[in-house]
Write a protein that holds these residues in place. Structure first.
Motif, short mmCIF file in Angstrom:
data_model
loop_
_atom_site.label_atom_id
_atom_site.label_comp_id
_atom_site.label_asym_id
_atom_site.label_seq_id
_atom_site.Cartn_x
_atom_site.Cartn_y
_atom_site.Cartn_z
N PHE A 221 0.23 -6.65 2.69
CA PHE A 221 -1.09 -6.12 2.37
C PHE A 221 -1.80 -7.15 1.50
CE2 PHE A 221 1.73 -4.71 -0.99
CZ PHE A 221 1.01 -4.91 -2.15
N ASN A 222 -3.07 -6.91 1.22
CA ASN A 222 -3.86 -7.88 0.49
C ASN A 222 -3.56 -7.80 -1.02
OD1 ASN A 222 -5.77 -9.70 -0.39
ND2 ASN A 222 -7.38 -8.93 0.94
N ALA A 223 -2.47 -8.42 -1.43
CA ALA A 223 -2.02 -8.35 -2.82
C ALA A 223 -2.98 -9.07 -3.77
CB ALA A 223 -0.62 -8.94 -2.95
N LEU A 224 -3.71 -10.04 -3.26
CA LEU A 224 -4.65 -10.75 -4.12
C LEU A 224 -5.77 -9.82 -4.58
CD1 LEU A 224 -5.28 -13.43 -5.43
CD2 LEU A 224 -6.58 -14.09 -3.39
N VAL A 225 -6.22 -8.93 -3.73
CA VAL A 225 -7.21 -7.93 -4.14
C VAL A 225 -6.66 -7.08 -5.27
CG1 VAL A 225 -8.31 -5.77 -3.42
CG2 VAL A 225 -8.56 -7.80 -2.01
N SER A 226 -5.37 -6.72 -5.17
CA SER A 226 -4.74 -5.92 -6.23
C SER A 226 -4.82 -6.63 -7.58
CB SER A 226 -3.28 -5.64 -5.86
OG SER A 226 -2.62 -4.94 -6.88
N ASP A 227 -4.68 -7.95 -7.58
CA ASP A 227 -4.71 -8.72 -8.84
C ASP A 227 -6.09 -8.69 -9.49
OD1 ASP A 227 -2.07 -9.32 -8.41
OD2 ASP A 227 -2.45 -11.31 -7.60
N PHE A 228 -7.15 -8.45 -8.71
CA PHE A 228 -8.50 -8.39 -9.26
C PHE A 228 -8.82 -7.02 -9.85
CE2 PHE A 228 -9.12 -12.26 -6.91
CZ PHE A 228 -10.16 -12.92 -7.56
N ILE A 229 -8.04 -5.99 -9.47
CA ILE A 229 -8.34 -4.62 -9.85
C ILE A 229 -7.54 -4.23 -11.10
CG2 ILE A 229 -8.14 -2.21 -9.10
CD1 ILE A 229 -8.66 -3.16 -6.26
N SER A 230 -8.18 -3.49 -11.99
CA SER A 230 -7.52 -3.05 -13.22
C SER A 230 -6.27 -2.24 -12.92
CB SER A 230 -8.49 -2.20 -14.05
OG SER A 230 -7.82 -1.55 -15.10
N GLU B 13 8.46 -5.96 -4.98
CA GLU B 13 7.10 -5.41 -5.01
C GLU B 13 6.17 -6.36 -5.75
OE1 GLU B 13 4.42 -3.69 -3.76
OE2 GLU B 13 5.86 -2.02 -3.67
N HIS B 14 4.92 -6.40 -5.33
CA HIS B 14 3.93 -7.25 -6.00
C HIS B 14 3.70 -6.75 -7.42
CE1 HIS B 14 0.84 -10.27 -6.10
NE2 HIS B 14 -0.05 -9.38 -6.51
N TRP B 15 3.60 -7.67 -8.36
CA TRP B 15 3.53 -7.37 -9.80
C TRP B 15 2.45 -6.34 -10.13
CZ3 TRP B 15 6.12 -8.33 -14.30
CH2 TRP B 15 5.42 -8.20 -15.51
N SER B 16 1.20 -6.62 -9.77
CA SER B 16 0.10 -5.74 -10.18
C SER B 16 0.18 -4.39 -9.48
CB SER B 16 -1.26 -6.40 -9.91
OG SER B 16 -1.42 -6.68 -8.53
N THR B 17 0.68 -4.35 -8.26
CA THR B 17 0.81 -3.08 -7.53
C THR B 17 1.86 -2.19 -8.17
OG1 THR B 17 0.32 -4.36 -5.54
CG2 THR B 17 1.02 -2.09 -5.23
N LEU B 18 2.99 -2.78 -8.52
CA LEU B 18 4.07 -2.03 -9.18
C LEU B 18 3.60 -1.48 -10.52
CD1 LEU B 18 7.06 -1.15 -9.37
CD2 LEU B 18 7.56 -3.40 -10.36
N ASP C 104 10.89 -6.51 -17.77
CA ASP C 104 11.53 -5.78 -18.87
C ASP C 104 10.70 -5.89 -20.15
OD1 ASP C 104 13.61 -5.14 -17.18
OD2 ASP C 104 14.90 -6.77 -17.85
N ASP C 105 10.25 -7.11 -20.45
CA ASP C 105 9.46 -7.33 -21.66
C ASP C 105 8.13 -6.56 -21.61
OD1 ASP C 105 11.45 -8.99 -22.54
OD2 ASP C 105 10.44 -10.85 -21.96
N TYR C 106 7.47 -6.59 -20.45
CA TYR C 106 6.18 -5.90 -20.31
C TYR C 106 6.35 -4.40 -20.53
CZ TYR C 106 1.74 -4.29 -18.46
OH TYR C 106 0.52 -3.67 -18.32
N HIS D 68 4.11 1.55 -4.62
CA HIS D 68 2.73 1.11 -4.39
C HIS D 68 1.85 2.35 -4.22
CE1 HIS D 68 5.48 0.50 -0.91
NE2 HIS D 68 4.74 1.49 -0.42
N THR D 69 1.88 3.21 -5.23
CA THR D 69 1.11 4.45 -5.20
C THR D 69 0.23 4.55 -6.45
OG1 THR D 69 2.94 5.62 -6.28
CG2 THR D 69 2.86 5.71 -3.89
#
Length: 333
Positions: free
Chosen positions: A109-118, A152-157, A193-195, A236-237
């Motif tokens: 899926f378009n994971a780059l779009v996910s990185d732009f979204i809060s 899983e993509h970082w921002s989606t998770l 883990d740190d985050y 991814h929910t």
């Protein structure tokens, strides 16, 4: 030769008929309208109803009306004007196409779009109007959320975790367990883990020692969970407003009940959020593929109440932890 083939086909047909008949006897399902937006209820033993073992459940609830309340607390939220807010679509600039395609191959899926979204983006409240004023049991069991993931993509998770934490009454969260099914991405190790430790101390990560697959990863989380209810989610929910109490109430009223949701759609290209439909019953076709059937006329009259469904989807669901142990024993017998 032709006679043999006919006999073989007859045997297969009879086997399928028996299997479908047995499933029909075993499962008696209903779907509960909620705020994620909605969840399916599967009552595996409709003749018995034991609520005394869950917190806040009076053993004589049928004679004494239980106390209810509104779990939804309206807040004065200033809606930001950032990408994807209120579930709107976001379109990438053309110069980012190459980066987009690389992430597409890795994630599907378009994971780059996910990185732009809060990570805490706003979503529209698309519940039926009657759901918005509905009250639920004032005392509900605590939940262990189990969220398995593999690369899983970082921002989606993190958007999944953020939405669950921010849109769930804190008193209903016992713990949130992320089950890492042997991911290979470096960012999903110590950085994750740190985050979580710095932002969500009630979230912990369990890591598989080898690739287990989705079901065994869920079981790893279930065995470690300590809450009254196990609630499984994909990684991814995004949870919507007041999504949890309507999901818990049917289980609190009868622990031999499994609930699962309407699953709204997040567009794989733009991450736009929309409803999939206003409810459907689950079923199998003759090739045993899962299919969706329209609601019955009586169900359509009561959009804020459970409706019957012979089959539930297995991606997102909630179950009483004690009852899930009984089912595990049954499946091994």
């Amino acid at each position: 030769m032709a006679r043999r083939k006919r006999k073989r086909l007859c045997r297969v047909f009879l086997t399928v008929c028996i299997a479908v008949f047995c499933v029909g006897l075993l499962l008696r399902a209903a779907v509960t309208t909620l705020g994620l937006r909605t969840f399916v209820v599967v009552d595996l033993d409709p003749e018995e109803s034991d609520t005394s073992s869950l917190p806040g459940m009076h053993p004589f609830r049928r004679k004494n009306s239980p106390e209810k309340k509104s779990w939804f607390k309206m807040k004065n939220i200033v809606i930001p004007h950032g990408p994807g807010e209120m579930g709107t679509a976001f379109f990438l600039p053309r110069e980012l196409e190459n980066t987009k395609n690389q992430l597409y191959k890795a994630n599907g899926f378009n994971a780059l779009v996910s990185d732009f979204i809060s990570l805490n983006r706003t979503l529209p409240d698309i519940r039926h109007s009657s759901c918005r004023v509905k009250e639920y049991l004032s005392k509900l069991p605590k939940v262990s959320f189990v969220i398995p993931f593999h690369n899983e993509h970082w921002s989606t998770l993190l958007r999944t975790v953020t939405s669950v934490v921010n849109r769930t009454p804190s008193e209903l969260i016992y713990e949130i367990i992320l089950v890492d099914d042997y991911s290979t991405k470096a960012q999903l190790k110590s950085s994750l883990d740190d985050y979580l430790q710095n932002n969500f101390p009630r979230v912990r990560v369990i890591r598989a020692k080898k690739r287990e697959g989705l079901i065994r990863a869920r079981l790893l989380g279930a065995k470690a969970a300590k809450g009254d209810i196990l609630l499984f989610l994909d990684s991814h929910t995004e949870a919507n407003v007041n999504w949890l109490p309507p999901l818990l109430e049917p289980i609190a009223m009868d622990k031999k009940t499994v609930t699962c949701p309407f699953i709204d759609v997040i567009d794989f290209e733009t991450l736009a959020y929309r409803a999939q439909d206003e409810g459907a019953r689950g079923a199998f076709d003759w090739e045993l593929y899962y299919k969706r059937l329209p609601l019955l006329p009586d169900d359509l009259k009561h959009p804020d109440k459970p409706f019957k469904s012979p089959v539930m989807a297995g991606g997102l669901f909630a179950i009483n932890k004690d009852f899930s142990g009984i089912l595990e024993v049954m499946t091994k017998a």
